[in-house]
Scaffold this active site. Sequence first.
Site, PDB file in Angstrom:
ATOM      1  N   ASP A 510       0.880  -1.258   0.258  1.00  0.00           N
ATOM      2  CA  ASP A 510      -0.255   0.133   0.076  1.00  0.00           C
ATOM      3  C   ASP A 510       0.544   1.286   0.097  1.00  0.00           C
ATOM      4  OD1 ASP A 510      -2.570   1.604   0.617  1.00  0.00           O
ATOM      5  OD2 ASP A 510      -1.639   2.195   2.493  1.00  0.00           O
ATOM      6  N   ASP A 709      -1.402  -0.999   6.339  1.00  0.00           N
ATOM      7  CA  ASP A 709      -0.448  -0.641   8.140  1.00  0.00           C
ATOM      8  C   ASP A 709      -1.918  -0.894   8.372  1.00  0.00           C
ATOM      9  OD1 ASP A 709      -3.650   0.928   7.636  1.00  0.00           O
ATOM     10  OD2 ASP A 709      -3.045   2.331   7.420  1.00  0.00           O
ATOM     11  N   ASP A 713      -6.742  -1.665   5.248  1.00  0.00           N
ATOM     12  CA  ASP A 713      -6.237  -2.448   4.201  1.00  0.00           C
ATOM     13  C   ASP A 713      -6.489  -3.801   4.461  1.00  0.00           C
ATOM     14  OD1 ASP A 713      -4.852  -0.835   3.196  1.00  0.00           O
ATOM     15  OD2 ASP A 713      -3.100  -0.551   4.239  1.00  0.00           O
TER      16      ASP A 713
END
Length: 826
Positions: A510, A709, A713
Amino acid sequence: MSLAKTIIHIAGMSCAACVNRVEQGIKSLAGVHDASVNLATSKATVEFDPQLLNEEAIAGKIAEMGYEPIVAPPTGAESFQKTTVVIGGMTCAACVRRVEQALGKVSGVQEAAVNFATSKATVVYDHHTASLPALKEAIEDAGYEYLGIVEDALEDPIEAVREKELGDLKRKVLVGAIFSVLIMMGSMKEWFPLLRDVPLQPMRYLLFLLTTPVVFWVGNRFITGALKAARQKTSDMNTLVAVGSLSAYLYSTLATIWPAFFAGSGHEGHVYYDGAAMIITLVLLGRLLEAKARGKTSQAIKKLMKLAPAAAHVIRNGAEIEVPIAQVIHGDLILIRPGERIPTDGIVEAGHSSVDESMLTGESLPVTKEPGGEVFAGTINTSGSFTFRATRVGSETALAQIIRLVEEAQGSKAPIQRFADKVAAIFVPVVMVIALVTFAVWYFAVPNPSFSRALLNFVSVLIIACPCAMGLATPTAVMVGTGIGAEQGILIKGGESLERAGALTTVVFDKTGTLTRGTPEVTDVLDVSGMGGSEILHMAASLEDRSEHPLARAIVAKARQAQIALEEVSDFEAHAGLGTSGTVAGKQMLVGNTKMLKERGISTTKLDDEIRKQFSFGKTCVYVAVENEIAGAIVLADVVKDSAREAVSQLRDRNLEVVMITGDRGETARAIAEQLGIDRIMADVLPKAKAGAIRQLQKEGKVVAMVGDGINDAPALTIADVGVAIGAGTDVAMEASDITLIRDDLRLVASSIRLSALTMRVIKQNLFWAFFYNSLGIPIAAGVLYPFFGILLNPMFAAAAMAMSSVSVVSNALRLKRLWAKQNKA
């Protein structure tokens, strides 16, 4: 369906066959969703439907199979209190029942559960009618030692039990070795001048007297284990050793007491007391070495548990008092002096210091702490004194959660172990059949058959077979691998996560908050007015100090970092979606976007080319105007983390594909990707669509890890083959992930994959050795080499080989530490 999860310690398991028996027994209960039993940790992890089943029923099933389950009882109503007491002097399961019965008779005791392995009794009692002195009296009246409640115990009771077990094994191995040497001398008396003249029959009686305690005292664990298995209509490692040693012993006893039987049947009555004694002594020596080695595999947990101090300096009613760590409560104000360990998690209220957090995060540099900063249990205060307010205590602390995750990981089972378990389930019966066939062949089918030779080969086959090596191959390596990870700031959920991480082909990051810091930072100040960048930043920060916008906060932070003093502002006004305006040092100022300046008729032509260039780098620009004239612009960006570039490089060196996923537009994403050397970008992906993007990669045949994190996510982390969450030292219990990185260092992603691959390599080596050893050893023991080379295997050598096979598997798992250290130095 809502499932409950429990971990039950099981005493009495000795080999892979025990594991399979317990596992299948638990799974046979209605309501059990899954059960995994680990030989190395002696624990069962059970998921079950609490509406159909409870822990007591599971424990009952385990006890029914002949093992000793240890489950803490539930707490009662509010009037009931739960206390854990340390007890000395217990030696067996009968002691456990005696202590439980003694405690159960105390008025007010609702439930008492005694754990032999930990030497603890967990007692639920009504504190209005029962008390600690009453519990103490009941324990001592039963003939045992009351060693205080757990908070008072200075030593780890579990470690004490392990030491006791090792002590018992050492004593029995020593006695067995002394007696076995004497028995060997008596069996070969012609080699020793002092014994040559001793008549044969008296010598045999002496050997019988020396061998009997070796078989029934030194080897009592094998006989009781075999009987326990027989009651369950099954067999295990103990069965092989007991049958083998007892066959040699009983045959020799018969030849000693009734020699006429053999003379009448035409056979010479040889005795094999030396074989019976040496078999038990050598196998027990293997158990001792194995127990020592297995103790080393759990060193990571021991180190973590030793981090928390025993007491805390708490300030109550204005006075400092020292209280046991278990009595610290939420909201307590705690004083920490230089060199002291921090007892619990909390927020600093007063004072400044530096704290060494390396034992939790692996970060070597001390972290500065000031009012408002967070501190964690087990870390060391290196310099100044400070006070902090306890926010998380007991099992809530980051340290306690790390210990829980590591314990669960070490008790887990890798999928590759399922195959070994299936083999172990049928291994002992197959060996028994092979041993009987061996006896039949050597007694009936060979020229010049000999009962003695047939018996020796029968015993050799039983003794050389080793299901222990198969049972220990995976869990010992998993324990060492997850322990190394915990020491490095990498929490791996278990064997399944290790196995999948070792087979990855693609790693997806990400962008925001993972590859980048997640907060904007000032990267450049553009000046087109001649004021100078420092002055533009000074004026803009003074105005933005009144704003709560993230970009405004970043501008003020940059000014303070540059130690620029801010001015007083008047006529301040915030314009939603546009910017801010006001008077700074007598000058009318605007700080905002293009739309705001256009509405005021302020031209930005002088900056247009540079702004377009900054946009191409994925950056954001805020214009600064003074007295209705453009003065410059402040450029901000979500800055790439320091460790990101090296992390991507390390992954590419392992031939892994690196992908970046983000909700940003393609132009911004490409700018970040180019900085990091990432080739594949998945841009304009909303948080809800990230899981779908991971599925798409999996459809392409890739084994995917998702690094995020752990907050928005979470769906993608769950869908990925391996989810890696950045914990950054706080929220370590991210259930969605398979691997949690305690500190915010992306290089740990490559380290976790490298560690997983290394652990899987050792597991495969262990399984290969375990299967190869048995595949080679059993035929040799059966005598397949005799027709070609005249080689027959003495049962004593078979016992030594079997003992060493388990030790070699555990030792190879421990070699992981050296391999890891060597790789990190390279």
